[in-house]
Design a protein around this motif. Structure first.
Motif, PDB file in Angstrom:
ATOM      1  N   UNK A  27       0.838  -1.196   0.000  1.00  0.00           N
ATOM      2  CA  UNK A  27       0.000   0.000   0.000  1.00  0.00           C
ATOM      3  C   UNK A  27       0.876   1.250   0.000  1.00  0.00           C
ATOM      4  N   UNK A  28       0.636   2.181  -0.911  1.00  0.00           N
ATOM      5  CA  UNK A  28       1.384   3.443  -0.894  1.00  0.00           C
ATOM      6  C   UNK A  28       0.741   4.444   0.061  1.00  0.00           C
ATOM      7  N   UNK A  29       1.585   5.173   0.758  1.00  0.00           N
ATOM      8  CA  UNK A  29       1.130   6.239   1.647  1.00  0.00           C
ATOM      9  C   UNK A  29       1.878   7.526   1.310  1.00  0.00           C
ATOM     10  N   UNK A  30       1.182   8.645   1.482  1.00  0.00           N
ATOM     11  CA  UNK A  30       1.761   9.949   1.199  1.00  0.00           C
ATOM     12  C   UNK A  30       1.722  10.828   2.441  1.00  0.00           C
ATOM     13  N   UNK A  31       2.708  11.697   2.524  1.00  0.00           N
ATOM     14  CA  UNK A  31       2.677  12.718   3.550  1.00  0.00           C
ATOM     15  C   UNK A  31       1.837  13.898   3.077  1.00  0.00           C
ATOM     16  N   UNK A  32       1.715  14.897   3.937  1.00  0.00           N
ATOM     17  CA  UNK A  32       0.865  16.041   3.634  1.00  0.00           C
ATOM     18  C   UNK A  32       1.601  17.119   2.850  1.00  0.00           C
TER      19      UNK A  32
END
Length: 119
Positions: free
Chosen positions: A106-111
Motif C-alpha cells: 500500500x502506498x502512503x503519502x505525507x501532507x
C-alpha cells in the motif's frame, strides 16, 4: 493506519541548502520503497528521488548532483538533502512510502512541506 510527516521546508536563497525529513509512524509493517516527489504551482507532481529498502537510489535529472536521498530504517525516517537550490526547485515536497503488510503493498503519502527558493 500509517502516517507520514514531512518537515524541514522553508524559504531559502538561491544556492542555499535545506534538509527535508519524513517520519513514519503507525502500523508500518515492512517499508519497501520510499521516495520524494514535488509539485510546483500549476504543474503535475513529479518524482525527485527514490530509495529502496536496500539503499539503492534513483534521481530525477534535475536532482542529480545536488540532492541526496537517504533513510534510517531504525528510525523509520527518510531524508532529502538539497544543495545548490534554484528558484525552479520551489514546490511542495511530498514523501511517499510503500508498506508491505499482511500480503498487501500500500502506498502512503505525507501532507507535503513547502520549499521556496527566492532572493
Amino acid at each position: 493506519q500509517v502516517q507520514l510527516v514531512e518537515s524541514g521546508g522553508g524559504l531559502v536563497q538561491p544556492g542555499g541548502s535545506l534538509r527535508l525529513s519524513c517520519a513514519l509512524s503507525g502500523r508500518i509493517g515492512s517499508i519497501t520503497a520510499m521516495g520524494w516527489y514535488r509539485q510546483a504551482l500549476g504543474l503535475e507532481r513529479e518524482l525527485v528521488a527514490t530509495i529502496t529498502s536496500g539503499g539503492r537510489t534513483n534521481y530525477a535529472d534535475s536532482a542529480k548532483g545536488r540532492f541526496t536521498i537517504s533513510r534510517d530504517n531504525a528510525k523509520n525516517t527518510m531524508y532529502l538533502q538539497m544543495n545548490s537550490l534554484k528558484p525552479d526547485d520551489t514546490a511542495v515536497y511530498y514523501c511517499k512510502a510503500t508498506i508491505y503488510y499482511n500480503t498487501v503493498y500500500t502506498p502512503y503519502w505525507g501532507q507535503g512541506t513547502q520549499v521556496t527558493v527566492s532572493s
